[in-house]
Write a protein that holds these residues in place. Sequence first.
Motif, PDB file in Angstrom:
ATOM      1  N   HIS A   1       0.947  -1.396  -0.035  1.00  0.00           N
ATOM      2  CA  HIS A   1       0.214  -0.078   0.086  1.00  0.00           C
ATOM      3  C   HIS A   1       1.077   1.101   0.051  1.00  0.00           C
ATOM      4  O   HIS A   1       2.263   1.090   0.831  1.00  0.00           O
ATOM      5  CB  HIS A   1      -1.196   0.386   1.234  1.00  0.00           C
TER       6      HIS A   1
ATOM      7  N   ASP B   1       5.921   2.204   7.443  1.00  0.00           N
ATOM      8  CA  ASP B   1       4.359   1.247   7.196  1.00  0.00           C
ATOM      9  C   ASP B   1       3.826   1.976   6.198  1.00  0.00           C
ATOM     10  O   ASP B   1       3.728   3.209   6.378  1.00  0.00           O
ATOM     11  CB  ASP B   1       3.766   1.070   8.517  1.00  0.00           C
ATOM     12  N   ASN B   2       3.946   1.579   4.952  1.00  0.00           N
ATOM     13  CA  ASN B   2       4.674   0.343   4.634  1.00  0.00           C
ATOM     14  C   ASN B   2       5.058   1.357   3.219  1.00  0.00           C
ATOM     15  O   ASN B   2       5.266   0.820   2.134  1.00  0.00           O
ATOM     16  CB  ASN B   2       3.396  -0.050   3.414  1.00  0.00           C
TER      17      ASN B   2
ATOM     18  N   GLU C   1      -5.151   2.354   2.373  1.00  0.00           N
ATOM     19  CA  GLU C   1      -5.076   0.722   2.632  1.00  0.00           C
ATOM     20  C   GLU C   1      -5.415   1.312   4.509  1.00  0.00           C
ATOM     21  O   GLU C   1      -6.222   0.498   4.588  1.00  0.00           O
ATOM     22  CB  GLU C   1      -3.405   0.293   3.178  1.00  0.00           C
ATOM     23  N   GLU C   2      -5.502   1.910   4.722  1.00  0.00           N
ATOM     24  CA  GLU C   2      -5.270   2.348   6.101  1.00  0.00           C
ATOM     25  C   GLU C   2      -6.846   2.770   6.597  1.00  0.00           C
ATOM     26  O   GLU C   2      -6.690   3.104   8.046  1.00  0.00           O
ATOM     27  CB  GLU C   2      -4.486   4.231   6.620  1.00  0.00           C
TER      28      GLU C   2
ATOM     29  N   ASP D   1       3.727  -5.657   3.586  1.00  0.00           N
ATOM     30  CA  ASP D   1       3.236  -4.434   4.525  1.00  0.00           C
ATOM     31  C   ASP D   1       4.200  -4.281   5.440  1.00  0.00           C
ATOM     32  O   ASP D   1       5.384  -5.754   6.151  1.00  0.00           O
ATOM     33  CB  ASP D   1       1.978  -4.988   5.194  1.00  0.00           C
ATOM     34  N   CYS D   2       4.143  -3.396   6.729  1.00  0.00           N
ATOM     35  CA  CYS D   2       5.679  -3.474   8.032  1.00  0.00           C
ATOM     36  C   CYS D   2       4.644  -3.453   9.078  1.00  0.00           C
ATOM     37  O   CYS D   2       2.722  -2.611   9.254  1.00  0.00           O
ATOM     38  CB  CYS D   2       5.742  -2.141   7.972  1.00  0.00           C
TER      39      CYS D   2
END
Length: 344
Positions: A66, A170-171, A202-203, A225-226
Amino acid sequence: MGLNFNLLKKVCECNSISGDEQSLVSLIKEYYKEYSDEIIYDNLGSMVALKKSRNKNAKKVLVLAHADEVGFMVSGVDNNGDIRVNPIGGINPNILLGDRVVLKSSDNKLYRGIVSNSSVVDGIKDIRFNFGFDSKEEVLKNNIEIGNSVCFDRETIKINKKRIVSKALDNRYGCFLSIELLKELKDVELDVDLYVGVSVQEEVGCRGALTITNKVCPDMAIVLDCSPCDEKNKNGILGKGVLLRVKDANMLAFRSLINYQKEMCKKAKVPCQYFVSYGGTDAGMIHKSFNGILTLTHCICAKNIHTSSSMIDVNDYNSAKKSLIYMLKDLHEERIENFKMGNR
Ligand SMILES: [Zn+2]
């Protein structure tokens, strides 16, 4: 430190809150273009690069990261020139005290500023930002309006030779890896059609992941992703390698894929660690698309995600990159078919 720090820094320092990712996506596109056959978009702004296989029956594999980061949206202006905001993504308001932020006005000018509050707050509704303006009139005169984006304002640095500290790891971990991956595979013939890309939003609920999945229709997806470190509970430790993410809030891992990921890490001679998360990733959305898509996360962990200073380990990054390349070189039609059979 074995990675292109200047490029990582460039990718990290781009401002890209959910719904306002264009500058980062266009930066990434410039690199994708060099290493792929075609660039494809959905209508929300997600983008993938396609690297075609010579195999006419090639399965489609989507590797997705993302592009958005958590941040804020301007929701109002106080008479003294302070700015009120709404959060974009999950942010604990009390980590903001003493921090710096940057605002993008309606005419695309950047204004650097601070968090005005100096003591603990009850919620984001009590947070105020100040960009050096003394009155509401002055703010409005500079084309600062409701809906403008505000990001953390921090430099990306290397510390202690093995760690990177930045906002938005992230990310940006995934965004950066997606570029490096295509570069590494440029002259490699794969058995699968490889779609490598970035999703938007995404978030705020993995929205771009849904639309780009609908566009690509992959047979298998790998999400970069993180994830947050939890060293106290030994669940995600910096330096301990790739995360075998068996369970999170919106996906139970495909067992066949977790085993495969573990096997590939072993082949690549890189460490990996089991991980359980209370959060989610784009994988949660992708694996439920159509009639179900084989989906694997290929994550590393970071300290203090969703703050202005998150930290990753360089070896973790290199481990994730090496094992992912092993995986993509190894994947073929029949193996992917077998993974599908794994759930029957
Ligand atoms: Zn993330």
